[in-house]
Design a protein around this motif. Sequence first.
Motif, short mmCIF file in Angstrom:
data_model
loop_
_atom_site.label_atom_id
_atom_site.label_comp_id
_atom_site.label_asym_id
_atom_site.label_seq_id
_atom_site.Cartn_x
_atom_site.Cartn_y
_atom_site.Cartn_z
N SER A 106 0.84 -1.19 0.00
CA SER A 106 0.00 0.00 0.00
C SER A 106 0.88 1.24 0.00
N PRO A 107 0.57 2.23 -0.83
CA PRO A 107 1.39 3.46 -0.82
C PRO A 107 1.09 4.35 0.38
N THR A 108 0.07 4.00 1.16
CA THR A 108 -0.30 4.79 2.34
C THR A 108 0.26 4.15 3.59
N LEU A 109 0.93 4.94 4.41
CA LEU A 109 1.48 4.44 5.67
C LEU A 109 0.34 4.24 6.67
N GLY A 110 0.25 3.04 7.17
CA GLY A 110 -0.74 2.73 8.20
C GLY A 110 -0.20 1.63 9.10
N LYS A 111 -0.37 1.80 10.39
CA LYS A 111 0.11 0.83 11.35
C LYS A 111 -1.08 0.27 12.13
N PHE A 112 -0.98 -1.02 12.45
CA PHE A 112 -2.08 -1.68 13.14
C PHE A 112 -1.57 -2.33 14.41
N ASP A 113 -2.45 -2.38 15.43
CA ASP A 113 -2.06 -2.97 16.69
C ASP A 113 -2.33 -4.47 16.68
N HIS A 114 -2.15 -5.13 17.84
CA HIS A 114 -2.29 -6.58 17.91
C HIS A 114 -3.72 -7.04 17.72
N GLN A 115 -4.69 -6.13 17.81
CA GLN A 115 -6.09 -6.49 17.59
C GLN A 115 -6.55 -6.15 16.18
N GLY A 116 -5.64 -5.71 15.33
CA GLY A 116 -6.00 -5.36 13.97
C GLY A 116 -6.60 -3.98 13.83
N LYS A 117 -6.54 -3.17 14.88
CA LYS A 117 -7.09 -1.81 14.82
C LYS A 117 -5.98 -0.84 14.41
N PRO A 118 -6.31 0.14 13.59
CA PRO A 118 -5.26 1.07 13.13
C PRO A 118 -4.77 1.97 14.25
N HIS A 119 -3.47 2.20 14.25
CA HIS A 119 -2.90 3.20 15.15
C HIS A 119 -3.34 4.59 14.70
N VAL A 120 -3.57 5.46 15.64
CA VAL A 120 -3.91 6.84 15.35
C VAL A 120 -2.67 7.70 15.59
N PHE A 121 -2.37 8.57 14.63
CA PHE A 121 -1.20 9.43 14.74
C PHE A 121 -1.60 10.77 15.36
N TYR A 122 -0.76 11.23 16.28
CA TYR A 122 -0.99 12.50 16.97
C TYR A 122 0.18 13.45 16.72
N ASP A 123 0.09 14.63 17.32
CA ASP A 123 1.13 15.63 17.09
C ASP A 123 2.52 15.15 17.47
N ASP A 124 2.60 14.33 18.52
CA ASP A 124 3.94 13.89 18.95
C ASP A 124 4.52 12.81 18.04
N HIS A 125 3.81 12.42 16.98
CA HIS A 125 4.36 11.49 15.99
C HIS A 125 4.99 12.23 14.81
N PRO A 159 10.08 5.88 -0.19
CA PRO A 159 9.37 5.67 1.08
C PRO A 159 10.03 4.57 1.90
N GLN A 160 10.20 4.81 3.18
CA GLN A 160 10.85 3.85 4.07
C GLN A 160 9.99 3.63 5.32
N PRO A 161 8.84 2.98 5.21
CA PRO A 161 8.00 2.77 6.39
C PRO A 161 8.66 1.88 7.44
N SER A 162 9.63 1.06 7.01
CA SER A 162 10.28 0.17 7.97
C SER A 162 11.11 0.91 9.01
N ARG A 163 11.44 2.19 8.70
CA ARG A 163 12.25 2.95 9.66
C ARG A 163 11.53 3.16 10.99
#
Length: 557
Positions: A228-247, A286-290
């Motif tokens: 996917s060209p869009t960066l998205g991270k998921f937790d152990h329950q399959g729910k997407p992580h939400v990005f905040y200002d400190d990210h 793009p380097q999402p693995s970083r």
Amino acid sequence: MLVHTALDRAAQVARFVAQAGSPVVIHVDARTPPQDRAALVQALADLPDVRFCRRFRCDWGKWSLVAAMQAATERLLGDFPKVERVYAMSGACLPLRPVADLQAWLDRHPDTDFIESVSVADVNWTKGGLSEERFTLHFPVGFKTNKWLFDRLVDAQRLLHVKRDIPDGIVPHIGSQWWCLTRDTLEAILKDPMRPVYDRYFKRVWIPDESYFQTLVRLHTRRIESRSPTLGKFDHQGKPHVFYDDHLQLLRRSDCFMARKIWRGSDRLYQHFLSPGSGEVNHAEPQPSRIDRHFARATEQRIRGRAGLYMASRFPMQNRENGKTAEPYSVFQGFTEVFRDFEGWLSSVANCRVHGHLFAPRKVEFAGREKTFAGGLSDSASLRDYNPRAFLTNLLWSARGERQCFQFGPGDTQGRRYDLLWFMATDSNAQISVISGAWAVPLYLSGRDVAEIRREAARLQRIESDMIDILHSPHVRARIRIWTMAEFLENPAEPLHLLFDKIAPHVQSRMIRIPELVDLNGFGSFLQDLRNQGMQPVLMGDFPTTPLPPGPSHRMK
């Protein structure tokens, strides 16, 4: 762009993309209030390349999401014949780099479709849901709207061996619904003569937005990169992580073109990434693995917590903690009875905090007999005994970085069914060293009545016998050393070597003078007197009944 909430943020992103020369078609969920949609249309009315498509009432995991994407894509391809690529995004997406960077990157990958498309038989990252069965069962009820009925219908179909036929020529694939496809591929999918058959089939597939395009792209693509060209991270329950200002710095470090989900209140993120760029094209890949390790660490802490940290929000199940305690520690039984000022000696020769009997019946004997210790722990026996395990784990957590050593013997508070000793014995951080029978030394020196001594000796021996049985249990994970008192006193330097090398391995232990032994002249006769009174002392080993000579000064050699 699919939107349903936070329309003000969606307007910001749509304006950013459209002003960079890329047309945008927006699908607004039919459940969104008409006045909110009208405000969005008005906010973007000055942009000629922003359009709106037919609206659908979208539900999670249902066909309506695919229908909305089809409608938006058809409108985009029909109204803008010069469009060569179509990028699917949501109202919670945020561009992390200028659109020019994305265009230059796509130009370096001509005729390539970027879509996560993995064979359903090969994936193992579906969390708490269906895998192959999402394509072979019927799903007339939404999972989110009626979970109980959804589960009952699935169970019934399994019981009746219901199995839908998959249309000929397709192999089910799944992946992220956020993709970037070429015009040729999308037109081939939308104009496929078999589309009515495929649409009818996928309308009864569970979560078709993660499988419709992902499956059909395999029939028409020239070249595919399954990501996917869009960066998205998921937790152990399959729910997407939400990005905040400190990210902010994490997102910048990824060099990705788009990210989701962004919290609508992240003013700093929207201001930073939607500000005008320098005009120069950045050709970084793009380097999402970083940033993977940061999310892996966050997921691990959420699942397991920090070693030795107990907290109400994720209080662990018994014996399934991420480490019972935070740091290695040493427990001594019988050493203060055999040596003079053992605590002071150990404090002076090893870099550790040496306490007395932390679980003494009357009060907690902190190092230096302080009233309070790290973490605000009190020396009150009543407070400690309310939850002895929590007292110990809190002490070790608060003092992490410094090894803690303390005394624990049969005269201390044991708790119900020796639960405290069981806790330490099954803790891999614990080092427990026992001189069995040493509890008799204070009785020998006490000068108390013989009958009273006999009763107390019998009580302490029963307790210590139970304690040793626990330490011999096959469930023990602590490092255990047990000597009888007679065995230890034959050569006290050697066992002290072993203990000292574990506590302070960086110190040359063989050049350190051992502490002074307690005068045990006549101790063997004392034990014989106990036998004569009817009590049989067995845990201290065999002592001669003749007086023992004064112990010489020893040096570890």
